[in-house]
Design a protein around this motif. Structure first.
Motif, PDB file in Angstrom:
ATOM      1  N   ILE A 107      67.223  -7.271  -3.391  1.00 30.50           N
ATOM      2  CA  ILE A 107      67.522  -5.826  -3.303  1.00 30.50           C
ATOM      3  C   ILE A 107      67.172  -4.914  -4.061  1.00 30.50           C
ATOM      4  O   ILE A 107      67.245  -5.006  -5.534  1.00 30.50           O
ATOM      5  CB  ILE A 107      69.054  -6.185  -3.476  1.00 30.50           C
ATOM      6  CG1 ILE A 107      69.653  -7.525  -2.557  1.00 30.50           C
ATOM      7  CG2 ILE A 107      70.131  -4.902  -3.023  1.00 30.50           C
ATOM      8  CD1 ILE A 107      71.070  -7.664  -2.913  1.00 30.50           C
ATOM      9  N   ILE A 108      66.957  -3.550  -3.273  1.00 28.26           N
ATOM     10  CA  ILE A 108      66.499  -2.812  -4.062  1.00 28.26           C
ATOM     11  C   ILE A 108      67.177  -1.169  -3.835  1.00 28.26           C
ATOM     12  O   ILE A 108      66.816  -0.504  -4.554  1.00 28.26           O
ATOM     13  CB  ILE A 108      65.055  -1.768  -3.815  1.00 28.26           C
ATOM     14  CG1 ILE A 108      65.190  -1.776  -1.887  1.00 28.26           C
ATOM     15  CG2 ILE A 108      63.950  -3.007  -3.865  1.00 28.26           C
ATOM     16  CD1 ILE A 108      63.510  -1.254  -1.613  1.00 28.26           C
ATOM     17  N   ILE A 109      67.720  -1.502  -3.015  1.00 30.46           N
ATOM     18  CA  ILE A 109      68.622  -0.602  -2.215  1.00 30.46           C
ATOM     19  C   ILE A 109      70.169  -0.912  -2.840  1.00 30.46           C
ATOM     20  O   ILE A 109      70.972  -1.921  -1.456  1.00 30.46           O
ATOM     21  CB  ILE A 109      68.729   0.624  -1.638  1.00 30.46           C
ATOM     22  CG1 ILE A 109      67.235   0.898  -2.157  1.00 30.46           C
ATOM     23  CG2 ILE A 109      69.760   1.685  -1.027  1.00 30.46           C
ATOM     24  CD1 ILE A 109      67.140   2.330  -0.852  1.00 30.46           C
ATOM     25  N   ASN A 110      71.694  -0.361  -3.375  1.00 30.96           N
ATOM     26  CA  ASN A 110      73.259  -0.826  -3.216  1.00 30.96           C
ATOM     27  C   ASN A 110      73.256   0.614  -2.954  1.00 30.96           C
ATOM     28  O   ASN A 110      74.099   0.895  -3.805  1.00 30.96           O
ATOM     29  CB  ASN A 110      73.327  -1.724  -4.137  1.00 30.96           C
ATOM     30  CG  ASN A 110      74.602  -1.817  -3.647  1.00 30.96           C
ATOM     31  OD1 ASN A 110      75.714  -1.824  -2.542  1.00 30.96           O
ATOM     32  ND2 ASN A 110      75.133  -2.790  -4.359  1.00 30.96           N
ATOM     33  N   GLU A 111      74.087   0.948  -2.115  1.00 30.84           N
ATOM     34  CA  GLU A 111      74.778   2.624  -1.836  1.00 30.84           C
ATOM     35  C   GLU A 111      75.479   2.643  -1.133  1.00 30.84           C
ATOM     36  O   GLU A 111      76.024   1.997   0.061  1.00 30.84           O
ATOM     37  CB  GLU A 111      73.916   3.712  -1.654  1.00 30.84           C
ATOM     38  CG  GLU A 111      72.226   4.039  -3.112  1.00 30.84           C
ATOM     39  CD  GLU A 111      71.756   5.020  -2.281  1.00 30.84           C
ATOM     40  OE1 GLU A 111      72.007   5.812  -1.764  1.00 30.84           O
ATOM     41  OE2 GLU A 111      70.620   5.354  -3.364  1.00 30.84           O
ATOM     42  N   PRO A 112      76.738   3.926  -1.325  1.00 28.80           N
ATOM     43  CA  PRO A 112      77.445   3.924  -0.361  1.00 28.80           C
ATOM     44  C   PRO A 112      77.005   4.398   0.765  1.00 28.80           C
ATOM     45  O   PRO A 112      76.413   5.090   0.542  1.00 28.80           O
ATOM     46  CB  PRO A 112      78.701   5.270  -1.245  1.00 28.80           C
ATOM     47  CG  PRO A 112      78.173   4.759  -2.476  1.00 28.80           C
ATOM     48  CD  PRO A 112      76.358   4.785  -1.963  1.00 28.80           C
TER      49      PRO A 112
END
Length: 342
Positions: A34-39
């Motif tokens: 997982i490289i992106i975790n954004e709203p």
């Protein structure tokens, strides 16, 4: 059908799994994690919602788990895919993408998600229902004849599914989840304290003092907002008992969805579920006491998956790793055929 060109592209390209959530979007790259975790908010940051100046508009392009603003969602997907490409710019710029969608999506909504991904730069786009992806991400044996049950509680939707032999045998999708709990807390404060609070404060209260089952030690939390009567700043103290009362309706709706799904499940599979239990996934499963509440109501074993927030995106990553074997779990999207005169 095997294609040498696709095989070469598949070898050099990077595959992407996306959990396109109402509250947060997570992106996984095959072999990288997982490289992106954004709203899922098209603005500079989630903290801008409710406090933006007139020149800035914070938009949530997904509502209740489905696309409500196609163009903004397409730009958001394009942003995520481009951001991934910047990290792996030496590779082919058009990846294969697997996106998790709610099980209650209509054909129009499915095509909207697929088209948004293709327009955003994906070479191929596959869709997988979120409860199936959550079950795979939680490590459940979805391809076996023995039944597994997963409850995926996100921001906009709650997905309940009984899975066996790579397919969903019984399911229930309701557009009640974490966001509705926040709204109920806002309404409770307005009605009982004449206090107007925002979404962020409501979410903080839910995390700090929210529960679905009586706690061994009840807690209190301080709320700050605006007095509806005077219009001045106001501070009140709210107990976890009150928070539990405020969110009782959406919690009960989730419990009822689980019970309804069990009622329509074949008896042979119910026996499997009584033995193996029910798995909770998604951010909403972190609500304290929810597993105990569902276990009390259903008389079945209930447990929360490891790292429930990432179950769906990790499930898309597993599918990408073994796409040929797990192709059965993907959702078929009907394509519109052009009208032809006789």
């Amino acid at each position: 059908m095997f294609s040498p060109i696709n095989a070469i592209l598949g070898f050099f390209s990077y595959d992407i799994g996306i959990d396109l959530g109402t509250a947060n979007t997570l992106v996984m790259v095959k072999g990288k994690g997982i490289i992106i975790n954004e709203p899922s908010v098209v603005a500079e940051a989630k903290r801008m919602v409710g406090r933006t100046p007139a020149s800035i508009v914070a938009v949530r392009p997904l509502k209740d788990g489905v696309i409500s603003d196609f163009e903004t969602t397409e730009r958001m997907l394009n942003y995520f895919i481009t951001k991934v490409h910047e990290k792996f710019s030496f590779m082919v710029p058009r990846p294969r993408v697997v996106i998790g969608i709610p099980s209650g999506c209509t054909e129009v909504e499915k095509r909207a998600v697929r088209d948004a991904a293709l327009n955003a730069g994906a070479r191929e786009c596959y869709l997988i229902e979120e409860p199936m992806a959550a079950a795979i991400g939680a490590g459940l044996p979805v391809m076996e004849p023995t039944a597994s049950m997963v409850v995926d509680i996100g921001g906009g939707t709650t997905e309940v599914a009984v899975i066996a032999l790579g397919g969903i045998v019984a399911s229930k999708s309701i557009r009640v989840a974490g966001d509705e709990m926040d709204e109920e807390i806002i309404n409770y404060c307005r009605q009982h304290y004449s206090l107007l609070i925002g979404e962020r404060m409501a979410e903080e209260v839910k995390i700090a003092a929210g529960s679905a089952f009586p706690l061994e030690e009840e807690v209190e939390v301080v709320l700050r907002g605006r007095d509806i009567v005077t219009g001045l700043p106001k501070e009140v103290t709210m107990s976890s008992v009150e928070v539990r009362e405020a969110i009782s309706a959406p919690v009960q709706a989730i419990v009822d969805a689980v019970k309804t799904t069990l009622e329509i499940t074949p008896p042979e599979l119910v026996a499997d579920l009584m033995d193996r239990g029910i798995v909770l996934a998604g951010g909403g499963s972190l609500l304290r006491g929810l597993d105990r509440r569902i276990a009390y109501e259903t008389k079945a074993k209930v447990y929360v998956a490891d790292d429930p927030l990432t179950c769906v995106v990790r499930g898309t990553g597993v599918v990408l790793e073994d796409l040929d074997r797990l192709r059965k779990v993907l959702v078929e999207v009907q394509t519109t055929r052009p009208f032809r005169f006789a």
